[in-house]
Design an enzyme around this catalytic site. Structure first.
Site, PDB file in Angstrom:
ATOM      1  CE  LYS A  32      -4.455  -1.731   1.328  1.00 23.05           C
ATOM      2  NZ  LYS A  32      -5.473  -1.932   2.348  1.00 23.05           N
ATOM      3  NE  ARG A  72      -7.570  -8.029   0.617  1.00 20.09           N
ATOM      4  CZ  ARG A  72      -7.096  -7.217  -0.311  1.00 20.09           C
ATOM      5  NH1 ARG A  72      -6.067  -6.433  -0.052  1.00 20.09           N
ATOM      6  NH2 ARG A  72      -7.652  -7.174  -1.506  1.00 20.09           N
TER       7      ARG A  72
END
Ligand code: 7PM
Length: 279
Positions: free
Chosen positions: A225, A259
């Protein structure tokens, strides 16, 4: 061992005392060739099988409808991307399949096709979503997001990000319990990168022990991210090592599902964490 580490999803009973790895499977049209739907299904299936071989405990299948800044995907397009993949994988692998969607119709068809977990970045707030989740016995992941994907990264402001996320997750958990979904079917997710600046993401990562007071396992999604890119100054394809650091920190602070895109590397890193936690 605390009962709050048990996660019931479909026919699976996961003991999250050991941190689990959720591998990300994106089902998107291949932009480099005109291979069409069959080709993208095949690619997703092959990728998913590789992730299971690499040690993924869960697979999260998404048709990209939940992505920030993504071009909206129609219901029919999303269904035609993810349902054939879930149908095939349900026959081929023995790990729970998760569907990453906020759309009730996609949830229903995915569960009918064999998905065991509904992963909803909108926390089952879409009209009809809660009812669909309550119909079967799938597990649910309730995530926090501030704002809507198109604009959520435009200067989000919090008075106290940890308290705001914690209150939201408590409210969504209570709504989910009220709909008849038992606590053991719920996991919670602070929603890293969804309407959060770097300081907010860091504060939330530090506050995982406080969010655990909600009494349910936490899922953490930080893989590749932009918050990691901000810290190390790298593009998305150069964030593996930062992502591993994030997974290790998450697990050490009590995160129970990570995740990730890079399953093998994460599995190895978490083996080291486990050796330390279990000592
Ligand atoms: C662009 C930006 C593309 C962000 C993809 C993303 C999460 C999730 C996603 C998460 C849960 C990504 C995200 N992130 N579901 N779906 N938690 N539960 O990096 O953090 O894959 S989409």
């Amino acid at each position: 061992m605390s009962n709050s580490n048990q996660f019931l999803c479909g026919r699976y009973h996961l003991d999250l005392t050991r941190p689990h790895v959720m591998g990300i499977v994106n089902v998107t049209p291949d932009s480099f060739s005109d291979g069409g739907r069959y080709a993208s299904s095949q690619l997703a299936l092959e990728h998913a099988m590789q992730l299971v071989a690499a040690g993924a405990d869960i697979l999260d299948i998404g048709g990209e409808s939940t992505r920030p800044n993504a071009v909206p995907v129609s219901l029919d397009e999303e269904l035609s991307r993810v349902i054939p993949v879930i149908e095939r994988l349900a026959k081929e692998v023995d790990v729970p399949l998760s569907i990453d969607t906020y759309k009730p119709q996609v949830m229903r068809e995915a569960v009918n096709a064999g998905a065991a977990i509904i992963n909803d970045v909108r926390g089952l707030q879409e009209p009809g979503a809660m009812e669909v989740a309550a119909e079967g016995n799938a597990g649910v992941c309730l995530m926090h997001m501030k704002g809507v994907p198109q604009t959520m990264q435009q200067d989000p402001v919090y008075e106290d990000v940890v308290q705001e996320v914690k209150s939201f997750l408590l409210e969504r958990m209570q709504a989910t319990l009220a709909a008849g979904i038992t606590a053991e079917r719920i996991v919670l997710d602070p929603g890293f990168g969804f309407g959060k600046r770097t300081v907010h993401n860091i504060a939330l990562l530090n506050a995982l022990p406080e969010l655990l007071e909600l009494g349910r396992p936490l899922l953490v999604g930080l893989s590749r991210k932009s918050v990691l890119g901000q810290i190390i100054g790298s593009d998305v394809d150069q964030r593996l090592h930062a992502s591993l650091a994030a997974s290790v920190i998450s697990a050490m602070k009590g995160g129970r599902i990570v995740r990730v895109h890079d399953v093998k590397a994460t599995v190895d890193a978490l083996k080291v964490v486990n050796a330390v936690i279990n000592a």
